[in-house]
Structure formats: C-alpha cells, structure tokens
Design an enzyme around this catalytic site. Sequence first.
Site, short mmCIF file in Angstrom:
data_model
loop_
_atom_site.label_atom_id
_atom_site.label_comp_id
_atom_site.label_asym_id
_atom_site.label_seq_id
_atom_site.Cartn_x
_atom_site.Cartn_y
_atom_site.Cartn_z
N GLY A 168 0.83 -1.19 0.00
CA GLY A 168 0.00 0.00 0.00
C GLY A 168 0.87 1.25 0.00
O GLY A 168 2.02 1.23 -0.46
N SER A 169 0.34 2.29 0.62
CA SER A 169 0.95 3.62 0.44
C SER A 169 2.34 3.77 1.01
O SER A 169 3.06 4.69 0.62
CB SER A 169 0.04 4.67 1.06
OG SER A 169 -1.24 4.57 0.48
N THR A 170 2.72 2.94 1.98
CA THR A 170 4.09 3.10 2.48
C THR A 170 5.09 2.91 1.36
O THR A 170 6.19 3.42 1.40
CB THR A 170 4.39 2.10 3.62
OG1 THR A 170 4.03 0.79 3.20
CG2 THR A 170 3.63 2.45 4.88
#
Lengths: 358, 635
Positions: free
Chosen positions: B290-292
């Site tokens: 995801g966004s990490t």
Amino acid sequence: MKKFNMPLFISVILLSIFGIIMIYSSSYIWASFKYNNPYKYVINQGIFLVIGIFSMLYISKIDYHIYEKYSNKLLLICLILLILVLIPGVGTVRNGSRSWFGIGSFGIQPSEFTKLGLIIFTSKYLVNNDIKTFKNLFPILIIVFITFGLIMLQPDFGTGTIIVMSIMGLLFIGGMNMNFIAKGVIVGIVGIIGLILMAPYRLQRILSFLDPWSDPLGSGFQIIQSLYAIGPGGLLGMGFGNSIQKHFYLPEPQTDFIFSIISEEFGFMGVLIVSTLFLILIISGFIISKKSIDMFGKYLSYGITFQIAFQAILNLMVVVGLIPVTGVTLPFLSYGGSSLLITLCSIGIVLNISKNVY
Amino acid sequence: MFTKNIHSRINIVLFVILLLFILIIFKVFYIQVIDYDNLYSKAEDLWSRNLPVEGDRGNIYDSTGVLIATNETRASLVIIPNQVTDKEETAKKLSEILNTNYEDMLKHVSKKTSIERVHPEGRRLNYEISSKISELNLPGVYLMKESKRYYPYDKMLSNSIGFVGVDNQGLSGLELTYDKYLTGSYGAIKYFSDAKGNRLKLNEIYVRPQSGMNITLTINFDIQSALERELNNAMDRYDADGAWGIVMNPNNGEILAISSRPNFAPSNYKDYTIEEINRNLPVWMTYEPGSTFKIITLSASLEEGIVDLYNDHFYDSGSIKVGGATIHCWKHGGHGDQTYLEVVQNSCNPGFVNLGLKLGKERLFKYIKNFGFGTKTGVDLNGEGSGIIFDVEHVGDLELATTAFGQGVSVTPIQQITAVSAAINGGILYKPYIVKSINEPETNTVVLENKPVKVRQVISNETSIKVRDALEKVVSLGTGRNAYIDGYRVGGKTGTAQKVSEGKYMVGNYIVSFMGFLPADNPKVIAYIAVDNAKGITQYGGTIAAPIAKNILLASIDALNIEDSDGGTEMRYTYLDKKYYTIPNVIGMEVKEARKALKNFKVEYSGTGNTVIYQSPSEGVRIKEGETVRLLVSE
C-alpha cells in the site's frame, strides 16, 4: 656332600612366594564371584606350594641317578596316563581341553608330568646315544612326536609346544647335527602351517596378535585386556591390590595373564624384578649343568632349566603381545597346582644335581 | 672336547634366552612408558562410566544486558541397572513418583546397559519430584543436573527466538539457527567400574560441562516491551487477525524490536499450531504494502530529478486513466490542485501514478530492486520471504501505475523497513540483523560479531534529505498526524492495503500500516507497524497503525535517550486537535497571578495560603490544552 645351589633355591622360593601373593591379589575378585570365596584359588595354590616346597627339599636329597635307572618306566607311565586322560569319563574337560584328571576341585594334568618324564628319558638317551647320526636321532624324534600327538589330541597346543621345544633344546646341546636342525626348522614351519590349516582358529590367533584391535571382542580380546593392564601400570605400578583389569576385564587373571596384573600393580619395576629372578634361576641352572660331574646330570639339569626358561619366555611374549596367544602358564606365578608341584619337584632334582658339581 | 661343545651350545642357548628377555623387557618398557598415555586413556575409557552432566545452553541477551532466554536447573533420572538391587521395587517406586507405567520403568531398570537414561519421562524433573526420588536413596538410581530452557518474559520475541525441544536442542528461530553455538557440551561424573558395571571404590572424576555460548541481540528490551504491549493492545482493541511490527536503527540495520501476533509461549510450544510457532510474520509475510511503498516512488522521482516537490503542481480530479483503466484516488472527488509535497502529504494515488508514469518502468523498477525488493534482505532470522515484484518486461502502464502507489507488488515488512531506512538515512541500504555478537561464556571472548553491512547506495544524501522533509510533512500536516510527537520531529507514511485472496481483493479486509521515524532531520529510530483486518473502526493506517507507532517511538525516545529537536514543522491543528502549551514557572507567584499564567490549563490547588510553593508538572513541560496543573500553596 656339598650343599645345593643357593641362588637357584632362593630365586625359586622368592618367585613362588611372589606367585602366591599375586595369585591372591589377582584372583580374589574372580574367586568371590565364581565360588563366593575370595580365598578359593590362593588356598588351593597354597596347599600345592607347601607340598611342592617340601617335595622339592625332599627330592633335593634323592640321588638323581635313580631317574636314569627308571627313565623308561617313568615315560611309559606318562604315556599311559596321556592315553587314559583322553577317555571321556576318566579325563575331564577344562578350558576346552580333555587334559585333566579331576579330583574334586583339584585337577592334575598328566601332560605336566610328561614334560619332566620326557626330559629324563631324553637325557638318558643322550647319554647312551650319539645323535650326530640320523639313525640315532630318529627314535627319540619318534617318541617326541608320539607324545606331542597325544597331547594334541586333548588338544593342548601350548604344552605340546613346550614339550617339543624343550626336547629340541636338549637335542641341540646333545650334539644334534646342524643339518638336522635346519631341516627340523623347515619341518616345524610346515607342521605349524599344517596345524593352522587343520584348525583355522589358530590363524585368527596369529592375526590377532599383529593387530589386536582388529577384533577387539574376539581373538584380540585377551591381548587388548592384557595391554590395558600393563600399560596403565607405568613405571611404578598402581600399587599392590589396585589392579582394575582384574575386575572381570581380564578373565581368569590368575592364570595365563597373571604377568599382566603384576605389571599393572608393580609397573616396570615389578617386571624387572620378576625377569631378574627368572634370569638368576636360568643362569644358575645352566651353571649347574655346566659344572655337573656326569653327562646325565648335565643333560637333566639343563633340560629342566631350559624348559622353565622356554615356558616363561613363551608366556611373557604372549602377555606383552610379541607372539600370538598360545595358552601357556608362567612357571611359579600362574595358578595351577600340578604345574607348580611338578616344577618345584624338577627344581628339587636340579638342586640335587647341584650337590654333585665340580 | 664333547663337553666343551655342549658348554658352548649351552652358552648359545643362554645368549638367545637373554636376548629374548631383553626383547620382552623392551616391549614392556614400550607399553608402560612410551605407549602409556594412549593405553591409559583407552583403558580409562574402558573402566570409567560417565554419568552425564549437561552443560547449560547459552543465554540470549538484549543489547542492554537483559536476559531474554536462560536456563533453569533441573534433574535428570539416570539408572545404572547393574547397581539396582531390587528391580521390581525400584521400578514400582519410580513409576509412582513419576506417574508413569510400571512395565516401562521395569524395562529401564533391567536394561542390559551400563547407563540408562529414563527418557523422556525422567528428563528435566523439577525440584519437588527429584527430591522425592533422592529421598528414597535407591541404589543405582542417580539424579544428574540438567538445565531447562527458561524464557523470563514468556512470549516476548517468541517468533524470533524460537524454542527448544526436550533435549534442549533448538527447533526453530534463533535457537535453531545458532544451535551449535548455544549448545553446551556434556561433562560427566566419571566413576570407575568393573567389567560387570559395579562401582569400584575409586575416586570419582568430575569433568566440568561446557556451557554454550551467549548471544547478544541488537534488540532493545524497553522498545521490545513497548512493541509487545502495543501489539497486544491492538489485538484486543481491534480484534485483528494479526499484527506485527519492526523497530530498527535506520543507520546500521540493527533490529531494535520485532514482534508479531499471533505469538506463542516457547515453553509450551506444543499448545500452538505449526503456523503460529513457525511463521515469523515480520520476515515471512508478504503482502501489498500500500501507500508506504510510495516512499520508494518518491525517492526514485527525486533522485531522477523528475519532480520539484515544492514548486511542481498536480491536479487530482479524483481519478486517473491509465492504459484504459481508471484508477481512483482514495479520497472521493480528489484532492484538487496540490504541490507534489501535498501529493505526498495527502498520499494521493493519481499523483503517484503520474510520478510512476514519468519515471517509466525501467527506472522505477531499477529503484525498487535497488531498495531490496524482490530479494531477501539476508536478515539473520530464518523463514524470510522474498516477496514478488513484476518482471519489468511484462510491466504495462497499468502495472507501472499501480506499483507506483504500492499495489500489485508483494513485499515483506523487513524489506519495507530496510528500504525506507535507506530512503531516509542518506541513501544507504543496510542488511538488517538481530544478532549483535556471540560470546564465549567464561572469557567473554567474542566468537562472532555482526557489523553493519552496507549493501549499496540507493539514492544520494540530498535526495534523502528531501524524502525526510516530505515524510515529516506527512506527519505534521498530512495523513500521519496521529504519530505526531510534540517536541520531536517525526517523519512517516501511512499505508492501507487491500488483502488479496485467491487472486481477488477482499472486501473490507485491509492490512493497515504505518512507517514512522524520528528525529526527521537525523533519524535515529524507525518503526513499522501493521495491523491485519482491524475491526470496528475505519481501516486506515493513519487511524490504527500511526498511534501505535507513535507509542513505540515514544518508548524509543526514552530507551535511546533521543533528544528533542527544534525547527520542525509545527502540527497544523484541526478543530479536533488540542494544542500543546509549555508550562511557565508559577512558583513564588500569588494564586491569582498563577491562574492567569496558566490560563490554557486546568488548575487545581491544595494547601492554605496565597503563595505557590510547588507546581506539577514543572516549568518547561509541554502538555495539552486543558490538562491539569497541580499547585501547592502556603502562607
């Protein structure tokens, strides 16, 4: 009349006393296990030792020429006994050989008597015959061969070897032709090979002495156990009574391998002392032989001494791993009543001979 | 003449006899003196019976010296059948005490062997049982010292430490990997026996057992405790399927804390499933980050110079079309016009898609690989996964686009934290490690020491500074606000990833995560937290994982003595947030004055009088608006 030879007498007494002490030390564990009586062996041996010493002293007073006179009869009795012992029911089997007349827990081996009987016979034969010729050598060889054959029927390879070799030793100084000796050696080698072929376990015994660790639980077992006793003895030994190998590691430690226990408890020093005593005995015996005033005494004292020397060397070489296991006891030290008795009687004869020297 | 001949032959015989005696004496000398050591040691082996004494297994310490795995002294039942006088009685009594089968015990005490270990029922007996046995004073029955593995903090670090079996052999985790170092060697009480096994009256010889080597981990006990506590709380609060976290020193790859749920109690490992005891989720689990993962795209874009964070703008309409498909932003309706810094703060998917497309697949995937994705990090923990990334040749625009914001790739937590560490530490990718050193227990000699391993320089220091700055803004101004720590500069990035099951995204089932570090200008510690399928709450990394990471970072501040820093971006407060104020000194003031000075706080006072003589908290402490300050007043 002169007194008998003191060095011989003292070395024999010292060996015998040391022997009885070592039989106690080496056997009490085994005896308490087998008979629930730690003194079993030492008492048996002690009785024979006392009888033996008295017999020795008594025989030292009997003129040895009497044996010359009765030599034929003595040998004949021995041979008859050797035949009788082979008959089941008459002779008993101990340690795989039918070589015993059992009387209770005592046992007598006719082959022990034969050892002496044949020396007496041969000594007389040498006095009467010049064995430089084959014609004169042949009959005595036949007699030796028959005796050896009877003993091998028991079978008792060790005693057979001692008898043959002590007569050979006698014949050697009796002037046997070197040619015959050379031929005899060849015959002997062929004979040994023949015996090995007859019973393969003998070959295994031979191989086991070269590398006892190749079969540590089988043929190499005894020699390994012997080395485990001698080795840890070191220079000064583990001390009297402190052998560990006698604790069932070395089976029947009071018999053939008693020298291992001596080495373990008294170390290299003990070995030197025992060897010295034997050498004093042997040298004294040979000196007596050389000084003996007549040929019969010369042959007889030499023959008896040589036999003890040969048997001792054979036993020691087995115990230290120089030759294969043969099953020969160490004179004066190993357990064995009739053997001790006969040996002491033989020494009595030599002591008597020592009274009649130049 | 003939007599002379006889005498010379007797001399020959005597000579031979003397030679043979000399030979025998030499042989004895050889056996007893030259071959003495060899024969003596062999004979001693033959004579001696060893009652085994187990050496302690090596301890495992954290980096500050806290014992995490050690040993308890136990006893092991050893029987010397030959010395057992009454077999039936002995078997009966022993089986009663040990609560085992009489027949089996009878077999043990009657076995034809020199030494019989009663295994396993007679192993690692506690004091109570062993004292019962020793009270009986049974001949031939011995109790030998053994040690049992003991974990003072029970489940702490269990998935990484692993566990040992009944023979104290390492079966998983570090206990397995370093088994040969940790295992001690057996010593013995040697006693001498006869060939039948009976004990001889000779002195016993004690051969001291050798303890195994001690391992010191890079783990910091306080941070680890905080992580364990926080994961427990998260599991309780959110009834999550799982949770895991790693705390690392970003400047060298030392793992300061690592844990996951489910975990297990190593002393009772048999009560757990194979998955629970064998999977070390922080290194094993692979999932969409995801966004990490956007940190990677950001770093690549900055390093390649394709974007000016502060001046370039991006307009987010709420979706972006790529390769015939429409990718939506997580925020319905989009973020509108933003600088790229704001794109990062808002974790705006179309913005990152745009960055990805600008980079192109070769460049983006080159960075992904250089940051260590797709290959194992080489961490010294077993069971590491390598993750899955697209094969560059088969990457189309859509795959490129989704990869740019962290979808369609599969990575492990340890890969993420090491990669982000590289992004913020000046650009150096380090190999993570947990074992600091292995020491020999008696002399403390270092047997093995792990030093930081630099894998490669991934981005430049300048780029790294920009990445740190952007990530600090994420916390102070963007989606990571819940990780904000007053007085410290915190950087971070949230992540919310849909889980994939049988090739499809699962509905309403996310792994939410947060990657946070501090101080943002000079990172000393980085923490990654993920919670799997939290329930009863909107599943966003910012709402679930960020507060957990914050607590762990707070614990790290104390544990590592990290000083507070100035010059950070002040948090932009929303109406929900309370502001922090610094408490002034009010001691010596009159009550009225003090109340005025403390207008932002609630004031409680005790005592009688008008002058403040004590205040709590003291001057300089920052607390939230409206929190209580206590005063003690006097005449």
